[in-house]
Design a protein around this motif. Structure first.
Motif, mmCIF file in Angstrom:
data_model
loop_
_atom_site.group_PDB
_atom_site.id
_atom_site.type_symbol
_atom_site.label_atom_id
_atom_site.label_comp_id
_atom_site.label_asym_id
_atom_site.label_seq_id
_atom_site.Cartn_x
_atom_site.Cartn_y
_atom_site.Cartn_z
ATOM 1 N N SER A 221 0.814 -1.220 0.000
ATOM 2 C CA SER A 221 0.000 0.000 0.000
ATOM 3 C C SER A 221 0.846 1.268 0.000
ATOM 4 C CB SER A 221 -0.938 -0.002 1.222
ATOM 5 O OG SER A 221 -0.181 0.056 2.415
ATOM 6 N N LYS A 222 2.141 1.136 0.320
ATOM 7 C CA LYS A 222 3.016 2.306 0.380
ATOM 8 C C LYS A 222 3.729 2.573 -0.947
ATOM 9 C CE LYS A 222 3.884 1.561 5.326
ATOM 10 N NZ LYS A 222 4.905 1.262 6.350
ATOM 11 N N ILE A 223 3.606 1.606 -1.887
ATOM 12 C CA ILE A 223 4.299 1.776 -3.165
ATOM 13 C C ILE A 223 3.812 3.014 -3.906
ATOM 14 C CG2 ILE A 223 4.588 0.752 -5.479
ATOM 15 C CD1 ILE A 223 4.719 -1.956 -4.175
ATOM 16 N N ALA A 224 2.499 3.265 -3.847
ATOM 17 C CA ALA A 224 1.926 4.400 -4.567
ATOM 18 C C ALA A 224 2.427 5.737 -4.035
ATOM 19 C CB ALA A 224 0.402 4.346 -4.488
ATOM 20 N N ASN A 225 3.036 5.741 -2.869
ATOM 21 C CA ASN A 225 3.547 6.991 -2.304
ATOM 22 C C ASN A 225 4.764 7.508 -3.073
ATOM 23 O OD1 ASN A 225 1.572 6.827 -0.349
ATOM 24 N ND2 ASN A 225 2.900 5.818 1.149
ATOM 25 N N ASP A 226 5.497 6.577 -3.693
ATOM 26 C CA ASP A 226 6.648 6.986 -4.510
ATOM 27 C C ASP A 226 6.153 7.176 -5.936
ATOM 28 O OD1 ASP A 226 8.993 7.088 -6.102
ATOM 29 O OD2 ASP A 226 10.111 6.015 -4.549
ATOM 30 N N LYS A 227 5.863 8.410 -6.309
ATOM 31 C CA LYS A 227 5.216 8.717 -7.590
ATOM 32 C C LYS A 227 6.016 8.223 -8.790
ATOM 33 C CE LYS A 227 1.767 10.665 -5.598
ATOM 34 N NZ LYS A 227 0.471 9.935 -5.583
ATOM 35 N N LYS A 228 7.328 8.357 -8.736
ATOM 36 C CA LYS A 228 8.143 7.967 -9.882
ATOM 37 C C LYS A 228 8.088 6.452 -10.101
ATOM 38 C CE LYS A 228 12.804 8.361 -11.827
ATOM 39 N NZ LYS A 228 14.192 8.850 -11.601
ATOM 40 N N ILE A 229 8.299 5.716 -9.036
ATOM 41 C CA ILE A 229 8.259 4.246 -9.132
ATOM 42 C C ILE A 229 6.860 3.780 -9.505
ATOM 43 C CG2 ILE A 229 8.436 2.108 -7.792
ATOM 44 C CD1 ILE A 229 10.708 3.362 -6.226
ATOM 45 N N TYR A 230 5.854 4.392 -8.870
ATOM 46 C CA TYR A 230 4.474 3.969 -9.109
ATOM 47 C C TYR A 230 4.040 4.285 -10.539
ATOM 48 C CZ TYR A 230 -0.528 3.263 -8.362
ATOM 49 O OH TYR A 230 -1.821 2.822 -8.449
ATOM 50 N N ARG A 231 4.512 5.400 -11.098
ATOM 51 C CA ARG A 231 4.152 5.769 -12.467
ATOM 52 C C ARG A 231 4.676 4.714 -13.457
ATOM 53 N NH1 ARG A 231 5.445 8.508 -17.097
ATOM 54 N NH2 ARG A 231 3.887 10.054 -17.798
ATOM 55 N N ASN A 232 5.928 4.333 -13.296
ATOM 56 C CA ASN A 232 6.514 3.316 -14.173
ATOM 57 C C ASN A 232 5.827 1.957 -13.995
ATOM 58 O OD1 ASN A 232 8.405 5.104 -15.282
ATOM 59 N ND2 ASN A 232 9.909 4.681 -13.658
ATOM 60 N N LEU A 233 5.469 1.681 -12.762
ATOM 61 C CA LEU A 233 4.793 0.414 -12.472
ATOM 62 C C LEU A 233 3.408 0.384 -13.119
ATOM 63 C CD1 LEU A 233 4.742 -2.291 -10.996
ATOM 64 C CD2 LEU A 233 3.929 -1.099 -8.956
ATOM 65 N N LEU A 234 2.678 1.496 -13.007
ATOM 66 C CA LEU A 234 1.352 1.578 -13.619
ATOM 67 C C LEU A 234 1.431 1.379 -15.126
ATOM 68 C CD1 LEU A 234 -0.767 4.435 -11.967
ATOM 69 C CD2 LEU A 234 -1.353 2.023 -12.201
ATOM 70 N N LYS A 235 2.416 2.006 -15.733
ATOM 71 C CA LYS A 235 2.579 1.885 -17.180
ATOM 72 C C LYS A 235 2.845 0.431 -17.569
ATOM 73 C CE LYS A 235 6.308 3.409 -19.196
ATOM 74 N NZ LYS A 235 7.368 4.291 -19.761
ATOM 75 N N SER A 236 3.712 -0.217 -16.831
ATOM 76 C CA SER A 236 4.025 -1.618 -17.114
ATOM 77 C C SER A 236 2.801 -2.515 -16.937
ATOM 78 C CB SER A 236 5.141 -2.113 -16.182
ATOM 79 O OG SER A 236 6.329 -1.386 -16.402
ATOM 80 N N LEU A 237 1.999 -2.230 -15.920
ATOM 81 C CA LEU A 237 0.792 -3.026 -15.682
ATOM 82 C C LEU A 237 -0.213 -2.853 -16.816
ATOM 83 C CD1 LEU A 237 0.278 -2.386 -11.843
ATOM 84 C CD2 LEU A 237 1.057 -4.499 -12.928
ATOM 85 N N ILE A 238 -0.343 -1.622 -17.323
ATOM 86 C CA ILE A 238 -1.274 -1.351 -18.426
ATOM 87 C C ILE A 238 -0.812 -2.065 -19.690
ATOM 88 C CG2 ILE A 238 -2.210 0.438 -19.945
ATOM 89 C CD1 ILE A 238 -2.047 2.365 -17.531
ATOM 90 N N VAL A 239 0.474 -1.973 -19.999
ATOM 91 C CA VAL A 239 1.026 -2.635 -21.194
ATOM 92 C C VAL A 239 0.855 -4.150 -21.076
ATOM 93 C CG1 VAL A 239 3.131 -3.122 -22.488
ATOM 94 C CG2 VAL A 239 2.677 -0.799 -21.661
ATOM 95 N N GLN A 240 1.139 -4.674 -19.913
ATOM 96 C CA GLN A 240 1.064 -6.120 -19.700
ATOM 97 C C GLN A 240 -0.353 -6.634 -19.882
ATOM 98 O OE1 GLN A 240 1.399 -7.720 -15.648
ATOM 99 N NE2 GLN A 240 3.008 -9.097 -16.407
ATOM 100 N N VAL A 241 -1.313 -5.971 -19.272
ATOM 101 C CA VAL A 241 -2.694 -6.451 -19.351
ATOM 102 C C VAL A 241 -3.275 -6.239 -20.747
ATOM 103 C CG1 VAL A 241 -3.994 -4.391 -18.624
ATOM 104 C CG2 VAL A 241 -4.776 -6.650 -17.935
ATOM 105 N N ASN A 242 -2.816 -5.201 -21.463
ATOM 106 C CA ASN A 242 -3.226 -5.019 -22.860
ATOM 107 C C ASN A 242 -2.767 -6.218 -23.691
ATOM 108 O OD1 ASN A 242 -4.636 -2.632 -24.032
ATOM 109 N ND2 ASN A 242 -3.257 -1.540 -22.664
ATOM 110 N N HIS A 243 -1.543 -6.624 -23.448
ATOM 111 C CA HIS A 243 -0.987 -7.759 -24.189
ATOM 112 C C HIS A 243 -1.765 -9.032 -23.884
ATOM 113 C CE1 HIS A 243 1.938 -10.073 -26.377
ATOM 114 N NE2 HIS A 243 2.220 -10.812 -25.296
ATOM 115 N N GLN A 244 -2.169 -9.210 -22.622
ATOM 116 C CA GLN A 244 -2.936 -10.398 -22.238
ATOM 117 C C GLN A 244 -4.294 -10.422 -22.933
ATOM 118 O OE1 GLN A 244 -2.915 -9.885 -17.988
ATOM 119 N NE2 GLN A 244 -1.091 -11.161 -17.716
ATOM 120 N N ILE A 245 -4.946 -9.265 -22.983
ATOM 121 C CA ILE A 245 -6.245 -9.193 -23.654
ATOM 122 C C ILE A 245 -6.095 -9.468 -25.143
ATOM 123 C CG2 ILE A 245 -8.103 -7.631 -24.358
ATOM 124 C CD1 ILE A 245 -8.133 -6.447 -21.641
ATOM 125 N N SER A 246 -5.035 -8.944 -25.745
ATOM 126 C CA SER A 246 -4.828 -9.149 -27.182
ATOM 127 C C SER A 246 -4.629 -10.624 -27.501
ATOM 128 C CB SER A 246 -3.625 -8.336 -27.666
ATOM 129 O OG SER A 246 -2.415 -8.904 -27.178
#
Length: 233
Positions: A101-126
């Motif tokens: 729950s504390k990961i989102a507090n680090d904006k830089k790390i969380y931003r990169n993580l969010l992007k990776s999660l979006i790309v990953q799940v897009n690939h899974q849906i495709s």
């Protein structure tokens, strides 16, 4: 035959009858003794058999009772071990969830993580739809607190996806502004049963037939299930 001879003859007959009576009585006594001994032996054997059967019955009862008691003790020990394992496992998961729950507090790390999660799940849906997301759109849901951050990185995520998936047309991602994922729990105690989300996204096909959850909590559950045997030991 005079009286003396008659008397003598009578005495002989009396002795003969008496002797026969004594012999017969002796035979009867011997036969009765034998029959008594046989019956006594039979009764003795019957009692021995009865005592043996009673002993075997009680021994079997004792053996069954011992097995039941052993089984109960073994089950109780197993339950204690499982309870101890559950406590350890739940403690590990709770600590991991708090750290997550504390990961989102680090904006830089969380931003990169969010992007990776979006790309990953897009690939899974495709892969599931087998259409490479060239035309259909996907619906993206995030926490309301992450809305601006997700909007700021969507184009980057689309570009990264097209490069990794080797497609020319970027996917159409529609940010759901009506339904948001729940936020972190208001209380950090494990007693809270409110739905919560530590971060991440959920993507769904436009028709809603495919829904893929790629939240931090879902990823933790996946890892936890994979590592559960190790954590239990």
């Amino acid at each position: 035959m005079n009286d003396a001879d008659v008397s003598k003859q009578i005495q002989q007959m009396i002795r003969f009858i008496r002797q026969e009576a004594e012999e017969k009585a002796n035979e009867i006594s011997v036969a009765a003794e034998e029959e008594f001994n046989i019956e006594k032996l039979q009764l003795l054997e019957a009692e021995k058999k009865k005592i043996k059967q009673e002993y075997e019955r009680k021994a079997k009862q004792i053996d069954v009772r011992k097995k039941i008691e052993y089984s109960m003790q073994l089950n109780a020990s197993r339950i204690k071990v499982l309870q101890a394992q559950d406590e350890v496992v739940n403690s590990i998961k709770e600590d991991a969830s708090k750290a997550l729950s504390k990961i989102a507090n680090d904006k830089k790390i969380y931003r990169n993580l969010l992007k990776s999660l979006i790309v990953q799940v897009n690939h899974q849906i495709s892969i599931l739809t087998k259409i490479r997301l060239k035309e259909p759109a996907v619906i993206l849901r995030c926490r309301e607190v992450d809305k601006k951050l997700v909007e700021s990185l969507l184009e980057e995520a689309k570009k990264e996806y097209t490069e990794k998936a080797k497609v020319q047309t970027p996917p159409k991602i529609i940010l759901d502004e009506r339904v948001y994922l729940p936020s972190n729990p208001k209380s950090s105690t494990s007693a809270s049963h409110e739905p919560f989300c530590s971060g991440g996204v959920v993507l769904a096909s436009e028709d809603g037939k495919i829904v893929l959850e790629n939240t931090l909590d879902a990823r933790l559950d996946v890892i936890f299930r994979q590592k559960l045997p190790q954590a239990s030991n």
